[in-house]
Design a protein around this motif. Structure first.
Motif, PDB file in Angstrom:
ATOM      1  N   GLN A   4      21.227   7.408  20.524  1.00 32.14           N
ATOM      2  CA  GLN A   4      20.758   8.290  19.517  1.00 32.14           C
ATOM      3  C   GLN A   4      20.285   9.897  20.786  1.00 32.14           C
ATOM      4  OE1 GLN A   4      17.197   5.930  18.186  1.00 32.14           O
ATOM      5  NE2 GLN A   4      15.818   6.368  20.726  1.00 32.14           N
ATOM      6  N   TYR A   8      21.468  13.281  19.612  1.00 33.55           N
ATOM      7  CA  TYR A   8      20.224  13.789  18.817  1.00 33.55           C
ATOM      8  C   TYR A   8      20.325  15.741  19.890  1.00 33.55           C
ATOM      9  CZ  TYR A   8      16.172  16.616  19.077  1.00 33.55           C
ATOM     10  OH  TYR A   8      14.488  17.556  19.190  1.00 33.55           O
ATOM     11  N   GLU A  23      22.481   3.931  16.932  1.00 30.26           N
ATOM     12  CA  GLU A  23      22.311   4.887  18.022  1.00 30.26           C
ATOM     13  C   GLU A  23      21.210   3.831  18.926  1.00 30.26           C
ATOM     14  OE1 GLU A  23      20.054   8.461  15.534  1.00 30.26           O
ATOM     15  OE2 GLU A  23      21.189   8.750  14.893  1.00 30.26           O
TER      16      GLU A  23
END
Length: 484
Positions: A4, A8, A23
């Motif tokens: 994740q 991101y 994630e």
């Protein structure tokens, strides 16, 4: 690191067009080559010029990859897949994130331009190391990290390798050669530079870039990667450098100009080529820089390095001492003298670089200039006529020979040499395809006071086998000098 965090990072910096991910997955490493994959790695599928990484996705999964990033619209149910617009750029972004943005914790210096990158980078490293800084170097000859030399596969490695090396480096400063290929292929994506240098721009790589304007725009990309307080040092005697300086100043970038032109922040106000010396004026102060490197081109390299160290806050007197102690770079206007003949080995492979090499020999008092050179296979063919024109105007005799053939056959390259020589119709030139025999013939032609310039290979080892056993141009000269 959790997936994740990487996703991101991608979403904040570029468009992610599709993601099928859990994630919470832990990523144990990154790879863009299936030979490097281990269990739990993230594999980035890159569309290369010869191979497409998307065709290796199944192999990556079999070897343990837990996540795939790619550009194609794939429905993959085996493991998570993230689709992006540009996988090369994605590799740079996540490499920097995975290694905790290693460029932010160092003084990062990038050097770009057609000619002079290698000499300038070694000189900058030498100066800063002499002043007490631990200094890494990423370049075309070696990568030097924590004082250890590693062979260099590319002038600028890919973004994953760069970030891995930056993370391994305990050095305070990193000096990096940055090519136009590296910039357009996002190999330095995600890096943040404190200082960026522009040496010059001349005819080269037009087999890759569509025009000189496109080539210039590629070089300019380095300066977009400067930190908010980053500094640019530009050779504005070069017309492309002047254009770059004007653009950067309009954008508010702290920019220093070097050159003979009035208005230069580091203005060359005098020079002597034998022995090498250049006087540089900064405001009301004049520094007399003594070096061991001959030629007008090295006058600019020295001035560029002096300016770089100075704007980083180094003491001028210490910079001058360091430059005077610098012996030069192997394969870059490397002079070997045997039986009163100067042999010069240089990497020059562009019209501008060849002009400066041959001119330096003339300025150095050469009785006669003999030039040995060739053309690399699969490289920019548009510069070849100009290279022959320049050597026919400056040298007394030139010998066309083989350089790296790459995928071009010996027969095709020999035909090309004969075509160019016949087209030019100059009696100064001849063709000896075997590079070792061409060098031997040049040595036999040379007499006391002559200069023999062997360009194109520099420090590189031979790819082809030749009649006379030798590993490189330097090795060949040593062998012949011993036999003579």
């Amino acid at each position: 690191m959790k997936l994740q965090e990487l996703v991101y990072e991608l979403e904040t910096k570029m468009e992610v067009t599709n993601k099928q991910v859990d994630e919470t997955i832990q990523i144990r490493g990154l790879a863009d080559n299936t030979n490097q994959i281990e269990e739990g790695y993230l594999f980035i599928a890159i569309k290369g010029f010869m191979k497409d990484g998307h065709t290796y996705i199944q192999e990556a999964i079999q070897k343990g990859a837990s996540v795939i990033i790619g550009e194609e619209d794939l429905q993959n149910e085996e493991i998570p897949y993230v689709q992006v617009k540009n996988a090369r750029r994605a590799l740079g972004i996540i490499s920097s994130k995975y290694y905790h943005h290693p460029s932010r914790n160092k003084t990062l210096i990038g050097i770009t331009g057609t000619n002079g990158k290698t000499t300038t980078s070694y000189l900058v490293k030498h100066i800063l190391a002499s002043l007490g800084h631990s200094c890494a170097l990423f370049g075309s000859i070696h990568n030097i990290i924590n004082g250890v030399d590693y062979p260099s596969q590319h002038t600028t490695p890919n973004s994953l390798e760069i970030n891995r090396m930056l993370a391994d480096s305990k050095d305070d400063v990193v000096v990096m050669e940055v090519t136009s290929h590296a910039l357009t292929q996002y190999r330095v994506e995600g890096l943040s530079y404190d200082l960026a240098l522009f040496t010059n721009l001349s005819h080269d790589h037009l087999d890759y870039h569509a025009s000189m304007e496109e080539y210039f725009e590629a070089k300019k990309m380095l300066f977009d990667l400067l930190k908010s307080d980053g500094i640019a040092v530009i050779n504005t005697d070069d017309s492309w450098g002047e254009k770059l300086a004007e653009t950067l100043q309009e954008e508010g970038t702290s920019t220093y100009r070097i050159g003979e032109m009035s208005g230069s922040d580091f203005r060359i106000v005098g020079s002597n080529l034998n022995p090498p010396r250049v006087k540089v004026q900064e405001k009301n102060e004049i520094a007399a820089i003594h070096s061991n490197m001959y030629g007008t081109h090295n006058m600019y390299n020295v001035t560029m390095a002096y300016a770089a160290a100075k704007v980083l806050g180094s003491n001028p007197a210490e910079i001058l001492r360091a430059i005077q102690n610098f012996e030069g770079v192997k394969g870059r206007f490397q002079i070997m003298t045997h039986h009163e003949v100067n042999f010069v080995i240089d990497y020059a492979h562009t019209p501008d670089a060849i002009f400066h090499c041959l001119s330096t020999a003339r300025q150095g008092g050469a009785r006669k200039v003999i030039h040995v050179f060739g053309f690399r296979g699969d490289r920019d063919r548009t510069k070849r006529r100009e290279m022959i024109t320049i050597t026919s105007e400056i040298s007394d005799h030139y010998i066309l020979t083989f350089d790296d053939l790459n995928s071009v056959s010996k027969e095709d390259m020999e035909e090309e040499l004969h075509h160019l020589q016949n087209e030019h119709g100059n009696e100064k030139g001849q063709i000896v395809t075997d590079r070792t025999k061409a060098i031997k013939q040049a040595m036999e032609l040379a007499e006391a006071g002559d200069w023999v310039l062997i360009t194109g290979k520099g420090n590189e080892v031979y790819q082809q086998r030749y009649e006379i056993p030798a590993e490189s141009d330097e090795d060949m000269i040593k062998n012949l000098a011993y036999q003579r």
